[in-house]
Scaffold this active site. Structure first.
Site, PDB file in Angstrom:
ATOM      1  N   LYS A  95       0.848  -1.197   0.000  1.00 50.42           N
ATOM      2  CA  LYS A  95       0.000   0.000   0.000  1.00 50.42           C
ATOM      3  C   LYS A  95       0.874   1.234   0.000  1.00 50.42           C
ATOM      4  O   LYS A  95       2.049   1.213   0.371  1.00 50.42           O
ATOM      5  CB  LYS A  95      -0.954   0.006   1.205  1.00 50.42           C
ATOM      6  CG  LYS A  95      -0.301  -0.059   2.584  1.00 50.42           C
ATOM      7  CD  LYS A  95       0.176   1.274   3.133  1.00 50.42           C
ATOM      8  CE  LYS A  95       0.752   1.137   4.531  1.00 50.42           C
ATOM      9  NZ  LYS A  95       1.494   2.344   4.985  1.00 50.42           N
TER      10      LYS A  95
ATOM     11  N   PRO B  63       9.713  -4.466  -0.175  1.00 50.88           N
ATOM     12  CA  PRO B  63      10.814  -4.252   0.766  1.00 50.88           C
ATOM     13  C   PRO B  63      10.320  -4.002   2.191  1.00 50.88           C
ATOM     14  O   PRO B  63       9.226  -3.479   2.409  1.00 50.88           O
ATOM     15  CB  PRO B  63      11.537  -3.021   0.209  1.00 50.88           C
ATOM     16  CG  PRO B  63      10.523  -2.331  -0.653  1.00 50.88           C
ATOM     17  CD  PRO B  63       9.643  -3.399  -1.202  1.00 50.88           C
TER      18      PRO B  63
ATOM     19  N   SER C 183       2.294  -6.546   7.144  1.00 50.62           N
ATOM     20  CA  SER C 183       0.878  -6.585   7.492  1.00 50.62           C
ATOM     21  C   SER C 183       0.054  -7.223   6.370  1.00 50.62           C
ATOM     22  O   SER C 183      -0.896  -7.967   6.619  1.00 50.62           O
ATOM     23  CB  SER C 183       0.361  -5.169   7.776  1.00 50.62           C
ATOM     24  OG  SER C 183       0.972  -4.636   8.926  1.00 50.62           O
TER      25      SER C 183
ATOM     26  N   ASP D  64      -2.268  -2.127  10.604  1.00 48.43           N
ATOM     27  CA  ASP D  64      -2.569  -2.099   9.175  1.00 48.43           C
ATOM     28  C   ASP D  64      -3.253  -3.371   8.671  1.00 48.43           C
ATOM     29  O   ASP D  64      -3.786  -3.391   7.558  1.00 48.43           O
ATOM     30  CB  ASP D  64      -1.283  -1.889   8.358  1.00 48.43           C
ATOM     31  CG  ASP D  64      -0.689  -0.503   8.530  1.00 48.43           C
ATOM     32  OD1 ASP D  64      -1.360   0.354   9.138  1.00 48.43           O
ATOM     33  OD2 ASP D  64       0.437  -0.283   8.057  1.00 48.43           O
TER      34      ASP D  64
END
Length: 293
Positions: free
Chosen positions: A12, A94, A103, A136
């Site tokens: 995200k 990464p 998450s 998250d």
């Protein structure tokens, strides 16, 4: 069902990230828009009948006890005796990048094992489990781009225009805890509202809406991150030399910028050695949307 392969765990970007306060227990209150992108890890899960949980690192070596195994352990008490899993992980997103890779992996693991073990737990139950793993995780379980508030548990889906982005991860990573504990962190940004973010995508031309949406707000963590990690500034400036307006995502160290619509104008210069640079598209929904009711 004995195995499920090729399960995506997308990263995200935080289009903005405002810190609006701090609770008495130390948790920070935030406002952000989380946007899914097509930079993904891939998980493979296979059923074990000895009750054991194991993980195989197919690309990058992960910590011995990562969020994937913690997610599996958190879900296993709901499974029948003797049900376990072997989880293969092709890690591409990464770490310490502010892109939610760990998450997202945990969320995909929960969705996969919920199906592999035949648990049929509802999404609300998985989200409750996920929130204990990380703030998250419920977002990735929800499966839609979202306006996020509170400590990350208040999630309102939003519609975003399609766009492409340059995402740059310098070699250095950042420890989220160091940023949130910094004395110079801005913790009093005024509260915003969704309508100010222009969530109604039908009211504007796509290009104008994209500029309005993707230029909204700022990242309160960025000044502290730039002080702790000069490479964040270098990445922002590198994109700036190419006419791109960049900001940091999450707690960094990755930065991103919206690309022009023309493919020719979107060509990037060769990045410095050790930097990871990708051109990514945003996703309308998570590829596993609907895997839990």
């Amino acid at each position: 069902m004995k195995a499920i392969y090729d399960l995506p765990a997308p990263a995200k970007l935080n289009l903005f990230l405002h810190i609006t306060g701090r609770r008495d227990d130390g948790y920070h209150l935030l406002q952000s828009v989380f946007m899914l992108i097509d930079w993904c890890d891939t998980l493979h899960v296979e059923l074990r009948r000895d009750g054991q949980l194991s993980r195989e690192d197919l690309t990058t070596e992960l910590p011995a006890d990562d969020l994937i195994l913690r997610a599996a352990r958190a879900l296993q008490p709901f499974a029948a005796p003797g049900q376990g899993a072997h989880i293969g992980v092709a890690k591409h997103v990464p770490a310490q990048a502010g892109m939610g890779g760990g998450s997202s992996d945990a969320a995909t693991c929960l969705l996969a094992l919920n199906r592999l073990w035949g648990l049929n737990l509802p999404l609300s139950r998985l989200a409750h489990i996920g929130l204990k793993l990380g703030a998250d995780v419920p977002f990735f379980l929800g499966g839609r781009n979202a306006w996020v508030e509170g400590i990350g548990e208040q999630i309102t889906p939003v519609t975003l225009p399609s766009a492409r982005f340059a995402v740059v991860k310098p070699p250095e990573g950042l420890d989220t805890r160091l940023i949130f504990s910094a004395s110079d962190l801005q913790r009093a940004t005024p509260v915003a509202i969704i309508s100010g973010f222009a969530a109604d995508s039908e009211s504007s031309e796509a290009t104008n809406l994209g500029n309005q949406v993707f230029d909204f707000g700022h990242n309160d963590l960025q000044p502290v991150a730039q002080r702790l990690c000069p490479a964040v500034t270098e990445a922002i400036e590198w994109l700036g030399t190419q006419g791109l307006k960049a900001r940091m995502t999450g707690s960094g160290s990755s930065v991103f910028a919206m690309l022009p619509q023309s493919p020719q104008e979107a060509e990037l210069l060769e990045a410095p050695e050790g930097w990871q640079v990708r051109q990514c598209s945003n996703l309308e929904v998570h590829p596993l949307l609907g895997w839990a009711t």
